[in-house]
Scaffold this motif. Structure first.
Motif, PDB file in Angstrom:
ATOM      1  N   LYS A  92      40.773 -26.411 -48.291  1.00  0.00           N
ATOM      2  CA  LYS A  92      41.322 -25.182 -47.721  1.00  0.00           C
ATOM      3  C   LYS A  92      41.302 -25.245 -46.203  1.00  0.00           C
ATOM      4  O   LYS A  92      40.474 -25.940 -45.601  1.00  0.00           O
ATOM      5  N   ASN A  93      42.218 -24.502 -45.575  1.00  0.00           N
ATOM      6  CA  ASN A  93      42.237 -24.412 -44.123  1.00  0.00           C
ATOM      7  C   ASN A  93      41.057 -23.567 -43.649  1.00  0.00           C
ATOM      8  O   ASN A  93      40.767 -22.509 -44.202  1.00  0.00           O
ATOM      9  N   PHE A  94      40.388 -24.070 -42.620  1.00  0.00           N
ATOM     10  CA  PHE A  94      39.253 -23.370 -42.023  1.00  0.00           C
ATOM     11  C   PHE A  94      39.508 -23.269 -40.527  1.00  0.00           C
ATOM     12  O   PHE A  94      39.979 -24.223 -39.904  1.00  0.00           O
ATOM     13  N   ASP A  99      33.115 -20.911 -30.242  1.00  0.00           N
ATOM     14  CA  ASP A  99      31.770 -20.357 -30.125  1.00  0.00           C
ATOM     15  C   ASP A  99      31.082 -20.276 -31.480  1.00  0.00           C
ATOM     16  O   ASP A  99      29.974 -19.754 -31.570  1.00  0.00           O
ATOM     17  N   TYR A 100      31.728 -20.773 -32.521  1.00  0.00           N
ATOM     18  CA  TYR A 100      31.269 -20.872 -33.897  1.00  0.00           C
ATOM     19  C   TYR A 100      31.141 -19.522 -34.594  1.00  0.00           C
ATOM     20  O   TYR A 100      31.320 -19.405 -35.806  1.00  0.00           O
ATOM     21  N   ILE A 101      30.861 -18.447 -33.857  1.00  0.00           N
ATOM     22  CA  ILE A 101      30.451 -17.182 -34.466  1.00  0.00           C
ATOM     23  C   ILE A 101      31.531 -16.589 -35.366  1.00  0.00           C
ATOM     24  O   ILE A 101      31.249 -16.099 -36.457  1.00  0.00           O
ATOM     25  N   LEU A 102      32.777 -16.606 -34.939  1.00  0.00           N
ATOM     26  CA  LEU A 102      33.840 -15.954 -35.694  1.00  0.00           C
ATOM     27  C   LEU A 102      34.582 -16.917 -36.612  1.00  0.00           C
ATOM     28  O   LEU A 102      35.634 -16.574 -37.148  1.00  0.00           O
ATOM     29  N   SER A 103      34.052 -18.103 -36.808  1.00  0.00           N
ATOM     30  CA  SER A 103      34.701 -19.088 -37.668  1.00  0.00           C
ATOM     31  C   SER A 103      34.811 -18.565 -39.090  1.00  0.00           C
ATOM     32  O   SER A 103      33.907 -17.899 -39.599  1.00  0.00           O
ATOM     33  N   SER A 104      35.954 -18.898 -39.733  1.00  0.00           N
ATOM     34  CA  SER A 104      36.207 -18.308 -41.045  1.00  0.00           C
ATOM     35  C   SER A 104      37.357 -19.037 -41.729  1.00  0.00           C
ATOM     36  O   SER A 104      38.115 -19.778 -41.105  1.00  0.00           O
ATOM     37  N   PHE A 105      37.506 -18.782 -43.047  1.00  0.00           N
ATOM     38  CA  PHE A 105      38.682 -19.255 -43.760  1.00  0.00           C
ATOM     39  C   PHE A 105      39.880 -18.347 -43.500  1.00  0.00           C
ATOM     40  O   PHE A 105      40.995 -18.678 -43.880  1.00  0.00           O
ATOM     41  N   ASP A 106      39.651 -17.214 -42.852  1.00  0.00           N
ATOM     42  CA  ASP A 106      40.738 -16.310 -42.457  1.00  0.00           C
ATOM     43  C   ASP A 106      41.117 -16.603 -41.005  1.00  0.00           C
ATOM     44  O   ASP A 106      40.247 -16.686 -40.135  1.00  0.00           O
ATOM     45  N   GLU A 107      42.402 -16.736 -40.738  1.00  0.00           N
ATOM     46  CA  GLU A 107      42.848 -17.038 -39.377  1.00  0.00           C
ATOM     47  C   GLU A 107      42.500 -15.897 -38.436  1.00  0.00           C
ATOM     48  O   GLU A 107      42.801 -14.731 -38.732  1.00  0.00           O
ATOM     49  N   PRO A 108      41.853 -16.186 -37.301  1.00  0.00           N
ATOM     50  CA  PRO A 108      41.476 -15.132 -36.357  1.00  0.00           C
ATOM     51  C   PRO A 108      42.696 -14.392 -35.825  1.00  0.00           C
ATOM     52  O   PRO A 108      43.709 -15.003 -35.494  1.00  0.00           O
ATOM     53  N   HIS A 111      41.367 -13.882 -31.585  1.00  0.00           N
ATOM     54  CA  HIS A 111      40.599 -14.959 -30.981  1.00  0.00           C
ATOM     55  C   HIS A 111      41.506 -16.176 -30.884  1.00  0.00           C
ATOM     56  O   HIS A 111      42.067 -16.603 -31.891  1.00  0.00           O
ATOM     57  N   GLN A 112      41.643 -16.740 -29.686  1.00  0.00           N
ATOM     58  CA  GLN A 112      42.595 -17.825 -29.471  1.00  0.00           C
ATOM     59  C   GLN A 112      41.958 -19.209 -29.451  1.00  0.00           C
ATOM     60  O   GLN A 112      42.628 -20.210 -29.709  1.00  0.00           O
ATOM     61  N   ASN A 113      40.670 -19.282 -29.159  1.00  0.00           N
ATOM     62  CA  ASN A 113      40.007 -20.577 -28.994  1.00  0.00           C
ATOM     63  C   ASN A 113      39.439 -21.078 -30.323  1.00  0.00           C
ATOM     64  O   ASN A 113      38.257 -20.938 -30.609  1.00  0.00           O
ATOM     65  N   TYR A 114      40.317 -21.646 -31.148  1.00  0.00           N
ATOM     66  CA  TYR A 114      39.875 -22.164 -32.432  1.00  0.00           C
ATOM     67  C   TYR A 114      40.751 -23.345 -32.842  1.00  0.00           C
ATOM     68  O   TYR A 114      41.837 -23.552 -32.308  1.00  0.00           O
ATOM     69  N   GLU A 141      29.611 -14.926 -45.681  1.00  0.00           N
ATOM     70  CA  GLU A 141      30.502 -14.006 -44.976  1.00  0.00           C
ATOM     71  C   GLU A 141      31.564 -13.336 -45.857  1.00  0.00           C
ATOM     72  O   GLU A 141      32.694 -13.133 -45.427  1.00  0.00           O
ATOM     73  N   GLY A 142      31.208 -13.025 -47.088  1.00  0.00           N
ATOM     74  CA  GLY A 142      32.131 -12.296 -47.957  1.00  0.00           C
ATOM     75  C   GLY A 142      32.717 -13.124 -49.078  1.00  0.00           C
ATOM     76  O   GLY A 142      33.205 -12.584 -50.071  1.00  0.00           O
ATOM     77  N   ALA A 143      32.690 -14.449 -48.956  1.00  0.00           N
ATOM     78  CA  ALA A 143      33.266 -15.307 -49.986  1.00  0.00           C
ATOM     79  C   ALA A 143      32.475 -15.258 -51.286  1.00  0.00           C
ATOM     80  O   ALA A 143      32.957 -15.682 -52.327  1.00  0.00           O
ATOM     81  N   GLU A 144      31.259 -14.693 -51.234  1.00  0.00           N
ATOM     82  CA  GLU A 144      30.469 -14.540 -52.462  1.00  0.00           C
ATOM     83  C   GLU A 144      31.191 -13.685 -53.503  1.00  0.00           C
ATOM     84  O   GLU A 144      30.957 -13.805 -54.713  1.00  0.00           O
ATOM     85  N   GLN A 145      32.094 -12.829 -53.033  1.00  0.00           N
ATOM     86  CA  GLN A 145      32.869 -11.995 -53.947  1.00  0.00           C
ATOM     87  C   GLN A 145      33.617 -12.840 -54.972  1.00  0.00           C
ATOM     88  O   GLN A 145      33.772 -12.439 -56.133  1.00  0.00           O
ATOM     89  N   HIS A 146      34.090 -13.997 -54.550  1.00  0.00           N
ATOM     90  CA  HIS A 146      34.933 -14.828 -55.408  1.00  0.00           C
ATOM     91  C   HIS A 146      34.215 -16.049 -55.985  1.00  0.00           C
ATOM     92  O   HIS A 146      34.580 -16.512 -57.069  1.00  0.00           O
ATOM     93  N   PHE A 147      33.225 -16.578 -55.261  1.00  0.00           N
ATOM     94  CA  PHE A 147      32.734 -17.903 -55.613  1.00  0.00           C
ATOM     95  C   PHE A 147      31.239 -17.992 -55.919  1.00  0.00           C
ATOM     96  O   PHE A 147      30.743 -19.096 -56.136  1.00  0.00           O
ATOM     97  N   CYS A 148      30.535 -16.886 -55.944  1.00  0.00           N
ATOM     98  CA  CYS A 148      29.094 -16.931 -56.203  1.00  0.00           C
ATOM     99  C   CYS A 148      28.784 -16.160 -57.484  1.00  0.00           C
ATOM    100  O   CYS A 148      28.074 -15.162 -57.478  1.00  0.00           O
ATOM    101  N   ASP A 149      29.310 -16.644 -58.590  1.00  0.00           N
ATOM    102  CA  ASP A 149      29.181 -15.986 -59.882  1.00  0.00           C
ATOM    103  C   ASP A 149      27.813 -16.295 -60.503  1.00  0.00           C
ATOM    104  O   ASP A 149      27.521 -17.450 -60.814  1.00  0.00           O
TER     105      ASP A 149
END
Length: 201
Positions: A92-94, A99-108, A111-114, A141-149
């Motif tokens: 998947k695209n990441f 600054d690492y803090i806002l990193s996510s599988f969702d496109e910022p 935030h431009q510096n990614y 960061e929220g992905a537990e909704q789908h992948f932490c069964d």
């Protein structure tokens, strides 16, 4: 990092609730699998506090992995640190922010510096079968909704997990918590949004 984040790191406030619950309930016999290792701070503190039998950590962001790797090495900690995330087994695209803090599988959106990178994902049941942990330490960061069964947590008897109702709402939070109960876990303690579940059967 900005100054606020550095102060949180130095004062022990970073990932405080996860560490407190893990320290309280994990022990030297546990084989821990961590999802969302981040900078490795929580794992390093946990290793120092309880000296678990083993710990394997997954993190999607290569910037965070670079930091965590140095942290573990400098403190002579034997950690199996792997790049990847919980998912359906596909790549998947990441979006790795500088600054690492806002990193996510969702496109910022603000935030431009990614950098957009491709990250491997792994199914929970496959990882448990392969590495045979008995304890899970999770902040994704929220992905537990789908992948932490919890129904896929065969032979897992302890789970420290941070939920993120700000991502999916309180109704989903209740469903996620109930899923653990339905899978023969008991909710032992909560600290803010971090929960500790223990297998009852």
């Amino acid at each position: 990092m900005d100054q606020k984040r550095l102060i949180a790191l130095a004062s022990g406030a970073l990932e405080r609730e996860e560490f407190i619950l893990a320290k309280r309930y994990f022990n030297k016999d546990d084989r821990i699998m961590e999802f969302g290792c981040g900078l490795g701070v929580a794992a390093a503190r946990l290793i120092k506090a309880v000296q678990p039998a083993s710990i394997i950590c997954f993190e999607a962001n290569p910037l965070a992995i670079e930091y965590a790797s140095v942290l573990f090495s400098n403190n002579n900690m034997n950690v199996n640190l792997l790049q990847g995330a919980l998912g359906d087994g596909s790549k998947k695209n990441f979006y790795a922010c500088n600054d690492y803090i806002l990193s996510s599988f969702d496109e910022p959106s603000e935030h431009q510096n990614y950098k957009k990178i491709e990250v491997a994902t792994f199914e929970l049941s496959d990882l448990i079968h392969r590495h045979k942990p008995n304890a899970i330490f999770c902040d994704i960061e929220g992905a537990e909704q789908h992948f932490c069964d919890p129904h896929k947590m065969e032979n897992i008897d302890k789970v420290v997990i941070e939920f993120h109702p700000e991502v999916y709402g309180k109704a989903v939070l209740k469903q996620l918590s109930k899923a653990f109960i339905d899978a023969d876990f008991q909710l032992r303690e909560t600290l803010k949004q971090t929960y500790f579940f223990e297998r009852t059967a």
